[in-house]
Design an enzyme around this catalytic site. Structure first.
Site, short mmCIF file in Angstrom:
data_model
loop_
_atom_site.label_atom_id
_atom_site.label_comp_id
_atom_site.label_asym_id
_atom_site.label_seq_id
_atom_site.Cartn_x
_atom_site.Cartn_y
_atom_site.Cartn_z
N LYS A 128 0.78 -1.09 0.27
CA LYS A 128 -0.27 0.25 -0.18
C LYS A 128 0.85 1.46 -0.57
CE LYS A 128 -4.74 1.32 -0.07
NZ LYS A 128 -5.92 0.25 -0.32
N ASP A 168 -6.96 4.54 -3.73
CA ASP A 168 -7.45 4.32 -3.05
C ASP A 168 -8.04 6.09 -2.44
OD1 ASP A 168 -7.96 2.75 -0.55
OD2 ASP A 168 -7.71 4.57 0.38
P1 NDP Z 1 -13.24 8.29 -2.93
O1 NDP Z 1 -11.99 8.61 -2.83
O2 NDP Z 1 -13.63 8.15 -4.42
O3 NDP Z 1 -13.97 8.26 -1.90
C1 NDP Z 1 -13.61 8.66 -0.36
C2 NDP Z 1 -15.31 9.15 0.64
O4 NDP Z 1 -15.70 8.53 1.74
C3 NDP Z 1 -16.14 10.31 -0.01
O5 NDP Z 1 -17.30 10.58 -0.58
C4 NDP Z 1 -15.57 10.98 0.50
O6 NDP Z 1 -15.83 12.13 0.98
C5 NDP Z 1 -16.07 10.20 2.27
N1 NDP Z 1 -15.24 10.03 3.76
C6 NDP Z 1 -13.82 10.24 4.44
N2 NDP Z 1 -14.16 9.95 5.08
C7 NDP Z 1 -15.26 10.53 5.58
C8 NDP Z 1 -16.47 10.43 7.00
N3 NDP Z 1 -15.11 10.67 7.89
N4 NDP Z 1 -17.09 10.53 7.11
C9 NDP Z 1 -18.38 10.00 5.81
N5 NDP Z 1 -17.44 10.16 4.42
C10 NDP Z 1 -16.51 10.26 4.78
O7 NDP Z 1 -12.04 6.61 -2.22
P2 NDP Z 1 -12.76 5.18 -2.41
O8 NDP Z 1 -14.36 4.86 -2.23
O9 NDP Z 1 -12.04 5.04 -3.59
O10 NDP Z 1 -12.11 4.51 -0.78
C11 NDP Z 1 -13.20 4.21 0.31
C12 NDP Z 1 -12.52 3.36 0.95
O11 NDP Z 1 -13.05 2.26 0.72
C13 NDP Z 1 -11.58 3.23 1.46
O12 NDP Z 1 -11.70 3.19 2.88
C14 NDP Z 1 -10.69 2.69 1.12
O13 NDP Z 1 -9.59 1.95 0.94
C15 NDP Z 1 -11.31 1.47 0.09
N6 NDP Z 1 -10.57 0.84 -0.59
C16 NDP Z 1 -11.20 1.31 -1.91
C17 NDP Z 1 -11.19 0.45 -3.03
C18 NDP Z 1 -10.69 0.88 -4.22
O14 NDP Z 1 -10.98 0.03 -5.66
N7 NDP Z 1 -11.63 2.20 -4.60
C19 NDP Z 1 -10.74 -1.11 -2.51
C20 NDP Z 1 -10.80 -1.85 -1.61
C21 NDP Z 1 -11.19 -0.72 -1.03
P3 NDP Z 1 -15.46 13.42 0.98
O15 NDP Z 1 -15.48 14.13 -0.53
O16 NDP Z 1 -16.14 14.70 1.51
O17 NDP Z 1 -13.43 13.94 1.21
#
Ligand code: NDP
Length: 447
Positions: A128, A168
């Protein structure tokens, strides 16, 4: 030595060696606690020091990332890549760009990635990376200059058969494009060194949707075992990023209603359902806050409190935002409101206390390591297509993704049953993933 004593000793060592990294400690603790039955059955793993080696990354790289902002000021960020374990294949895992990123966060994510990648059944090790850079509010030019500087150091540590980063939090198609462009310029190579690439330069169809869709395929299997389906269910999804949006798309396709979604500021709620096109336009294209959706849909209610999303009555909750976003209090509210299943899209989104609440109340619980593995699995499918110089159709990749998620569910529930914790998918996922990695490490000697 008794297995419990061994686990305590290893945990003490991890805490001592990695001070000030509570998320990494939490991730290791959760895995060690669940591995006791596997260790008791396999004393040879203890003799070979497998656990002691598993919790220590093979390599940790920290580097300076200087770049120039739009005002001509020099900015300095810190970059990380943790190459955790390569027993079953080249390191593979995303990169996170977020101001909260530090070595401990990257280590927790890298550690989780080892067992997750093993569960996919594909030949990929765990790693990572990321940076404390915040893409939010930056111009495209600033993001590009940052990505170019980041890759100017990272490129010497990665490679299509060595270490293959992906996206991520904060790293989507735009960032992967800039990173790939710089990698190509520095090395002259055009290969599968990054995944999540755009479709015009080596990306795979379905990669964008893969983590969210995969999560829902896993959820479907878990529900099927209890003779339930998604049709007619109400679903709450935290986050509105890559994972959340495509989880929402798939549950809607399967007849469920998504009643709430969030970002780090707050959440929108409409019992009649959230319109996903508006969320995509707002978050993916305009890069605005989720509260902006209300201007298109006056019936939506907006609450400036992202945690409050867990107080909404729903059948299914999908935490898809970030680590430890769902605590004990939120878990108790979900249970009191009649939730039947939780499936984790984010990495380690439920605190240990919240998981206990779900387990004590017999709520179906899908642990991230198993349920969000669809993204990395599809990344491997992207790497395969890059090597073979071919493109599979959306349906071909989607079908493979579905098969992989079904197989992960089966392995996980089988391991739970075989090791005396039937129905506990968290333990089953850790044990099934661990056995694959441990056997590969045994075969390769002390390295
Ligand atoms: P993105 O950056 O696309 O989206 C993250 C989202 O979570 C945004 O909407 C962000 O809001 C929101 N967010 C962050 N912190 C908080 C919080 N405290 N409360 C509510 N919403 C919050 O990331 P991903 O969708 O790619 O990743 C999301 C999760 O999934 C992570 O834990 C990541 O490690 C995991 N993951 C992702 C993978 C992938 O393929 N992308 C694969 C496996 C796991 P804002 O817009 O305000 O920042």
């Amino acid at each position: 030595m008794e297995s419990q004593e061994l686990m305590t000793e290893i945990m003490e060592q991890v805490t001592k060696r990695n001070p000030g990294e509570p998320l990494f400690h939490q991730a290791v603790q959760e895995v060690l606690e669940s591995l006791e039955p596997a260790i008791e059955k396999h004393p040879e793993f203890v003799e070979a020091g497998i656990l002691n080696r598993l919790v220590e990354p093979e390599r940790q790289i920290i580097f300076r990332v200087p770049w120039v902002d739009d005002q001509g000021q020099v900015q300095v960020n810190r970059g990380f890549r943790v190459q955790f374990n390569s027993a079953i294949g080249p390191y593979k895992g995303g990169m996170r760009f977020h101001p909260s990123v530090n070595l401990g966060i990257i280590k927790f994510l890298g550690f989780e990635q080892i067992l997750k990648n093993a569960l996919t059944g594909l030949p990929i090790g765990g790693g990572k990376g990321g940076s404390d850079f915040d893409p939010k509010g930056k111009s495209n030019g600033e993001v590009m200059r940052f990505c170019q500087s980041f890759m100017t150091e990272l490129y010497r540590h990665i490679g299509a058969d060595v270490d293959v980063p992906a996206g991520d939090i904060g790293v989507g198609a735009r960032e992967i494009g800039y990173l790939y462009g710089q990698y190509k310029r520095l090395t002259g190579l055009y290969n599968g060194v990054l995944t999540g690439k755009g479709l015009t330069y080596g990306g795979s169809l379905t990669r964008t949707e893969a983590t969210g869709y995969g999560l829902v395929y896993f959820l479907e299997e878990m529900l099927k075992a209890k003779r339930q389906t998604l049709a007619g269910k109400t679903v709450v999804i935290s986050g509105s990023g890559n994972v959340a949006i495509y989880a929402a798309e798939k549950v809607q396709q399967l007849g469920a209603t998504v009643v709430a979604m969030s970002d780090s500021n707050g959440y929108i709620y409409d019992p009649r359902g959230i319109d996903l096109d508006t969320v995509k336009q707002t978050k993916e294209i305009e890069r605005k806050r989720i509260r902006s959706c209300v201007s298109c849909h006056p019936s939506y209610q907006y609450f400036e409190d992202s945690q409050g999303i867990w107080s909404i009555k729903c059948d299914i909750a999908l935490p898809c935002a970030t680590q430890n976003e769902l605590d004990e209090e939120s878990a108790l509210k979900l249970v009191a409101n009649g939730v039947i299943a939780i499936a984790e899209g984010a990495n380690m989104p439920s605190t240990p206390e919240a998981i206990k609440v779900f387990q004590d109340n017999n709520i179906l619980y899908a642990p991230a390591k198993a349920s969000n593995a669809g993204g990395v699995a599809t990344s491997l499918l992207e790497m395969s297509q890059n090597s073979m110089r071919c493109n599979w159709t959306f349906d071909e990749v989607d079908a493979k993704l579905k098969d992989i998620m079904t197989s992960i569910y089966q392995q996980t529930s089988r391991a739970a049953w075989e090791y005396g914790c039937e129905g506990n998918l968290a333990k089953g996922a850790n044990i099934a993933g661990f056995l694959k990695v441990a056997n590969a490490m045994m075969a390769q000697g002390v390295v």
